[in-house]
Scaffold this motif. Structure first.
Motif, PDB file in Angstrom:
ATOM      1  N   HIS A 281       0.837  -1.191   0.000  1.00  0.00           N
ATOM      2  CA  HIS A 281       0.000   0.000   0.000  1.00  0.00           C
ATOM      3  C   HIS A 281       0.880   1.251   0.000  1.00  0.00           C
ATOM      4  O   HIS A 281       1.989   1.258   0.556  1.00  0.00           O
ATOM      5  CB  HIS A 281      -0.897   0.034   1.247  1.00  0.00           C
ATOM      6  CG  HIS A 281      -2.024  -0.957   1.202  1.00  0.00           C
ATOM      7  ND1 HIS A 281      -1.877  -2.260   1.618  1.00  0.00           N
ATOM      8  CD2 HIS A 281      -3.314  -0.827   0.804  1.00  0.00           C
ATOM      9  CE1 HIS A 281      -3.023  -2.897   1.482  1.00  0.00           C
ATOM     10  NE2 HIS A 281      -3.916  -2.058   0.980  1.00  0.00           N
ATOM     11  N   LEU A 282       0.376   2.302  -0.627  1.00  0.00           N
ATOM     12  CA  LEU A 282       1.097   3.565  -0.624  1.00  0.00           C
ATOM     13  C   LEU A 282       0.965   4.252   0.731  1.00  0.00           C
ATOM     14  O   LEU A 282      -0.068   4.155   1.399  1.00  0.00           O
ATOM     15  CB  LEU A 282       0.544   4.495  -1.707  1.00  0.00           C
ATOM     16  CG  LEU A 282       0.608   4.011  -3.150  1.00  0.00           C
ATOM     17  CD1 LEU A 282       0.154   5.128  -4.085  1.00  0.00           C
ATOM     18  CD2 LEU A 282       2.000   3.544  -3.520  1.00  0.00           C
ATOM     19  N   GLN A 283       2.024   4.946   1.115  1.00  0.00           N
ATOM     20  CA  GLN A 283       1.970   5.707   2.360  1.00  0.00           C
ATOM     21  C   GLN A 283       0.926   6.819   2.282  1.00  0.00           C
ATOM     22  O   GLN A 283       0.221   7.084   3.247  1.00  0.00           O
ATOM     23  CB  GLN A 283       3.344   6.310   2.670  1.00  0.00           C
ATOM     24  CG  GLN A 283       4.406   5.281   3.009  1.00  0.00           C
ATOM     25  CD  GLN A 283       5.743   5.924   3.335  1.00  0.00           C
ATOM     26  OE1 GLN A 283       5.810   7.105   3.684  1.00  0.00           O
ATOM     27  NE2 GLN A 283       6.817   5.155   3.218  1.00  0.00           N
ATOM     28  N   ASN A 284       0.855   7.452   1.129  1.00  0.00           N
ATOM     29  CA  ASN A 284      -0.104   8.531   0.936  1.00  0.00           C
ATOM     30  C   ASN A 284      -0.805   8.308  -0.403  1.00  0.00           C
ATOM     31  O   ASN A 284      -0.229   8.513  -1.453  1.00  0.00           O
ATOM     32  CB  ASN A 284       0.588   9.897   0.960  1.00  0.00           C
ATOM     33  CG  ASN A 284      -0.403  11.040   1.006  1.00  0.00           C
ATOM     34  OD1 ASN A 284      -1.526  10.916   0.522  1.00  0.00           O
ATOM     35  ND2 ASN A 284       0.001  12.155   1.585  1.00  0.00           N
ATOM     36  N   THR A 285      -2.063   7.896  -0.353  1.00  0.00           N
ATOM     37  CA  THR A 285      -2.772   7.517  -1.569  1.00  0.00           C
ATOM     38  C   THR A 285      -3.128   8.707  -2.458  1.00  0.00           C
ATOM     39  O   THR A 285      -3.510   8.527  -3.614  1.00  0.00           O
ATOM     40  CB  THR A 285      -4.062   6.764  -1.224  1.00  0.00           C
ATOM     41  OG1 THR A 285      -4.883   7.601  -0.395  1.00  0.00           O
ATOM     42  CG2 THR A 285      -3.745   5.481  -0.472  1.00  0.00           C
ATOM     43  N   SER A 286      -3.011   9.919  -1.926  1.00  0.00           N
ATOM     44  CA  SER A 286      -3.364  11.091  -2.726  1.00  0.00           C
ATOM     45  C   SER A 286      -2.148  11.820  -3.293  1.00  0.00           C
ATOM     46  O   SER A 286      -2.305  12.782  -4.047  1.00  0.00           O
ATOM     47  CB  SER A 286      -4.192  12.075  -1.881  1.00  0.00           C
ATOM     48  OG  SER A 286      -3.440  12.537  -0.763  1.00  0.00           O
ATOM     49  N   SER A 287      -0.942  11.346  -2.964  1.00  0.00           N
ATOM     50  CA  SER A 287       0.263  12.037  -3.430  1.00  0.00           C
ATOM     51  C   SER A 287       0.610  11.717  -4.872  1.00  0.00           C
ATOM     52  O   SER A 287       1.097  12.578  -5.605  1.00  0.00           O
ATOM     53  CB  SER A 287       1.455  11.663  -2.533  1.00  0.00           C
ATOM     54  OG  SER A 287       1.283  12.167  -1.234  1.00  0.00           O
ATOM     55  N   TYR A 288       0.394  10.486  -5.290  1.00  0.00           N
ATOM     56  CA  TYR A 288       0.800  10.046  -6.622  1.00  0.00           C
ATOM     57  C   TYR A 288      -0.414   9.453  -7.324  1.00  0.00           C
ATOM     58  O   TYR A 288      -0.826   8.319  -7.041  1.00  0.00           O
ATOM     59  CB  TYR A 288       1.929   9.016  -6.524  1.00  0.00           C
ATOM     60  CG  TYR A 288       3.082   9.501  -5.682  1.00  0.00           C
ATOM     61  CD1 TYR A 288       3.910  10.529  -6.126  1.00  0.00           C
ATOM     62  CD2 TYR A 288       3.325   8.968  -4.418  1.00  0.00           C
ATOM     63  CE1 TYR A 288       4.959  10.984  -5.353  1.00  0.00           C
ATOM     64  CE2 TYR A 288       4.376   9.422  -3.638  1.00  0.00           C
ATOM     65  CZ  TYR A 288       5.183  10.442  -4.106  1.00  0.00           C
ATOM     66  OH  TYR A 288       6.214  10.893  -3.326  1.00  0.00           O
ATOM     67  N   LEU A 289      -0.980  10.217  -8.251  1.00  0.00           N
ATOM     68  CA  LEU A 289      -2.226   9.829  -8.901  1.00  0.00           C
ATOM     69  C   LEU A 289      -1.975   9.409 -10.341  1.00  0.00           C
ATOM     70  O   LEU A 289      -1.105   9.938 -11.035  1.00  0.00           O
ATOM     71  CB  LEU A 289      -3.224  10.988  -8.869  1.00  0.00           C
ATOM     72  CG  LEU A 289      -3.625  11.485  -7.476  1.00  0.00           C
ATOM     73  CD1 LEU A 289      -4.630  12.628  -7.580  1.00  0.00           C
ATOM     74  CD2 LEU A 289      -4.186  10.350  -6.623  1.00  0.00           C
ATOM     75  N   GLY A 290      -2.775   8.459 -10.807  1.00  0.00           N
ATOM     76  CA  GLY A 290      -2.707   7.998 -12.169  1.00  0.00           C
ATOM     77  C   GLY A 290      -3.569   8.818 -13.097  1.00  0.00           C
ATOM     78  O   GLY A 290      -4.177   9.825 -12.707  1.00  0.00           O
ATOM     79  N   LEU A 291      -3.659   8.382 -14.343  1.00  0.00           N
ATOM     80  CA  LEU A 291      -4.413   9.111 -15.349  1.00  0.00           C
ATOM     81  C   LEU A 291      -5.887   9.256 -14.990  1.00  0.00           C
ATOM     82  O   LEU A 291      -6.540  10.223 -15.387  1.00  0.00           O
ATOM     83  CB  LEU A 291      -4.297   8.399 -16.702  1.00  0.00           C
ATOM     84  CG  LEU A 291      -2.950   8.500 -17.419  1.00  0.00           C
ATOM     85  CD1 LEU A 291      -2.945   7.598 -18.644  1.00  0.00           C
ATOM     86  CD2 LEU A 291      -2.644   9.937 -17.812  1.00  0.00           C
ATOM     87  N   ASP A 292      -6.432   8.295 -14.258  1.00  0.00           N
ATOM     88  CA  ASP A 292      -7.852   8.328 -13.925  1.00  0.00           C
ATOM     89  C   ASP A 292      -8.144   9.013 -12.588  1.00  0.00           C
ATOM     90  O   ASP A 292      -9.285   9.031 -12.130  1.00  0.00           O
ATOM     91  CB  ASP A 292      -8.428   6.916 -13.914  1.00  0.00           C
ATOM     92  CG  ASP A 292      -7.745   6.014 -12.882  1.00  0.00           C
ATOM     93  OD1 ASP A 292      -6.759   6.464 -12.256  1.00  0.00           O
ATOM     94  OD2 ASP A 292      -8.199   4.871 -12.705  1.00  0.00           O
ATOM     95  N   GLY A 293      -7.110   9.555 -11.947  1.00  0.00           N
ATOM     96  CA  GLY A 293      -7.303  10.238 -10.674  1.00  0.00           C
ATOM     97  C   GLY A 293      -7.236   9.346  -9.463  1.00  0.00           C
ATOM     98  O   GLY A 293      -7.300   9.833  -8.326  1.00  0.00           O
ATOM     99  N   THR A 294      -7.109   8.027  -9.657  1.00  0.00           N
ATOM    100  CA  THR A 294      -6.886   7.126  -8.531  1.00  0.00           C
ATOM    101  C   THR A 294      -5.386   6.945  -8.331  1.00  0.00           C
ATOM    102  O   THR A 294      -4.568   7.362  -9.159  1.00  0.00           O
ATOM    103  CB  THR A 294      -7.548   5.762  -8.764  1.00  0.00           C
ATOM    104  OG1 THR A 294      -6.897   5.087  -9.858  1.00  0.00           O
ATOM    105  CG2 THR A 294      -9.035   5.917  -9.074  1.00  0.00           C
ATOM    106  N   GLN A 295      -4.993   6.309  -7.240  1.00  0.00           N
ATOM    107  CA  GLN A 295      -3.582   6.156  -6.922  1.00  0.00           C
ATOM    108  C   GLN A 295      -2.881   5.264  -7.943  1.00  0.00           C
ATOM    109  O   GLN A 295      -3.488   4.371  -8.540  1.00  0.00           O
ATOM    110  CB  GLN A 295      -3.428   5.555  -5.527  1.00  0.00           C
ATOM    111  CG  GLN A 295      -4.078   4.186  -5.357  1.00  0.00           C
ATOM    112  CD  GLN A 295      -3.962   3.646  -3.957  1.00  0.00           C
ATOM    113  OE1 GLN A 295      -2.866   3.403  -3.452  1.00  0.00           O
ATOM    114  NE2 GLN A 295      -5.097   3.459  -3.302  1.00  0.00           N
ATOM    115  N   VAL A 296      -1.604   5.532  -8.161  1.00  0.00           N
ATOM    116  CA  VAL A 296      -0.794   4.635  -8.988  1.00  0.00           C
ATOM    117  C   VAL A 296      -0.579   3.340  -8.219  1.00  0.00           C
ATOM    118  O   VAL A 296      -0.820   3.239  -7.027  1.00  0.00           O
ATOM    119  CB  VAL A 296       0.560   5.279  -9.356  1.00  0.00           C
ATOM    120  CG1 VAL A 296       0.364   6.582 -10.117  1.00  0.00           C
ATOM    121  CG2 VAL A 296       1.413   5.512  -8.103  1.00  0.00           C
ATOM    122  N   GLY A 297      -0.095   2.341  -8.922  1.00  0.00           N
ATOM    123  CA  GLY A 297       0.172   1.062  -8.277  1.00  0.00           C
ATOM    124  C   GLY A 297      -1.037   0.147  -8.263  1.00  0.00           C
ATOM    125  O   GLY A 297      -2.084   0.436  -8.851  1.00  0.00           O
TER     126      GLY A 297
END
Length: 342
Positions: A281-297
């Motif tokens: 899991h990401l430490q901060n789910t809002s820091s790194y966003l994908g093309l669709d606005g959800t988290q990367v990974g």
């Protein structure tokens, strides 16, 4: 109604396996179920199966048929130890080889102790692997003279390399990939974690090929600069540990995050080897966003990774079986079963 009846059967079958502690395989065909036991029950069930049949595997280790040349579905109990404490993990020992009549083959919740491959220059289409673990390689053997098309890999773990030499229209999504990808032409990689850290030569890369879409992934590689080798690849909104990576020749790149150390990405993980004990899991789910606005990974995108990769068939969370019958000859069995929605 048919799906409800099938789900009830799966629960009863898995409970009976837990109680008897015997290696059995169930074959479901048009509302009728046949149970196979003996030394090679999976092979026997496959031999008896016809198009659109489903094979259910309990926890245990099973020998693979030499080839799969039928349109069937295979469901196991899963490959995470914590999630299969009541049933045991489902293992298939040996390589799994798909032949040209295995269009629409589907497998979920199985760990393969071997390689998974598509036979050389045979067209095997619409195959899906979901929430599986392949301890060997995933190979499409051939030269695109007779390609396999429309392959999907979702929520899985691949330990070995992936060779797409005879594959077209591939989607690899929300999976953990420990090895490298070769010979990929025009395929899509979304929301994966790529752990490859091949440090012997500077030009090695986790993804090798041309004209691919590579979006919303996490590249943990920290040595040398290549993340993609090839021409005309598109790389958008990927999170990269390398500060100045290369995406090959004439790439289209935008929205990527560079120079992010693993210690700042995940809750708990280091290195380039997949382990069940680490937390992706990401430490901060809002820091790194994908093309669709959800988290990367793996936990973002259209097909988020399911916790502990629990398969979609009914899941036995716990069981208690009395060591012996009571005075009236009854055996007390208590089982907690959870229905799955996806």
């Amino acid at each position: 109604m048919k799906s409800i009846i099938k789900s009830i059967f799966v629960v009863i079958f898995l409970i009976s396996i837990s109680a008897n502690a015997q290696q059995k395989v169930a074959l479901h065909h048009l509302g009728t179920t046949t149970v196979f036991s003996g030394s090679n029950p999976l092979i026997d069930a496959y031999t008896a199966a016809v198009t659109n049949d489903t094979i259910y595997l309990p926890g245990g280790t099973f020998v693979s048929p030499s080839n799969i040349d039928k349109r069937i579905a295979v469901f196991g109990t899963g490959h995470y130890e914590n999630a299969t404490s009541a049933t045991g993990k489902t293992f298939i020992n040996g390589n799994i080889a798909l032949k040209e009549n295995a269009d629409n083959f589907y497998m979920e919740g199985v760990e393969v102790n071997g390689n998974f491959y598509f036979s050389e220059n045979e067209s095997v289409n619409q195959v899906v692997l979901k929430r599986c673990k392949i301890n060997g390689t995933l190979n499409f053997i051939g030269n695109l003279s007779i390609p396999s098309t429309n392959f999907g890999l979702f929520g899985s773990v691949i330990i070995g390399n992936i060779d797409l030499a005879n594959a077209q229209n591939v989607l690899i999504s929300n999976s953990i990939l420990q090895g490298r990808i070769f010979n990929s032409i025009g395929n899509v990689f979304n929301n994966n974690i790529l752990l490859d850290e091949y440090a012997y030569y500077g030009n090695e890369a986790p993804i090798n090929g041309d004209n691919n879409q590579v979006n919303n992934n996490i590249f943990t590689k920290v040595n040398f600069g290549n993340l993609i080798n090839g021409n005309g690849n598109v790389a958008k909104n990927n999170l990269c540990a390398l500060p100045t990576p290369s995406f090959g020749t004439l790439p289209t790149i935008s929205g990527n995050y560079f120079g992010i150390a693993q210690s700042a990405i995940f809750i708990n993980r280091t290195g380039s080897i997949f382990t069940y004990s680490e937390d992706y899991h990401l430490q901060n789910t809002s820091s790194y966003l994908g093309l669709d606005g959800t988290q990367v990974g793996i936990y973002g995108g259209v097909f988020p990774y399911k916790e502990e990769a629990i398969p979609s068939n009914p899941h036995i969370e716990s069981k208690t079986i009395a060591p012996q019958t009571n005075t009236t000859g009854e055996l007390n069995i208590q089982v907690l079963v959870k229905a799955q929605t996806n």
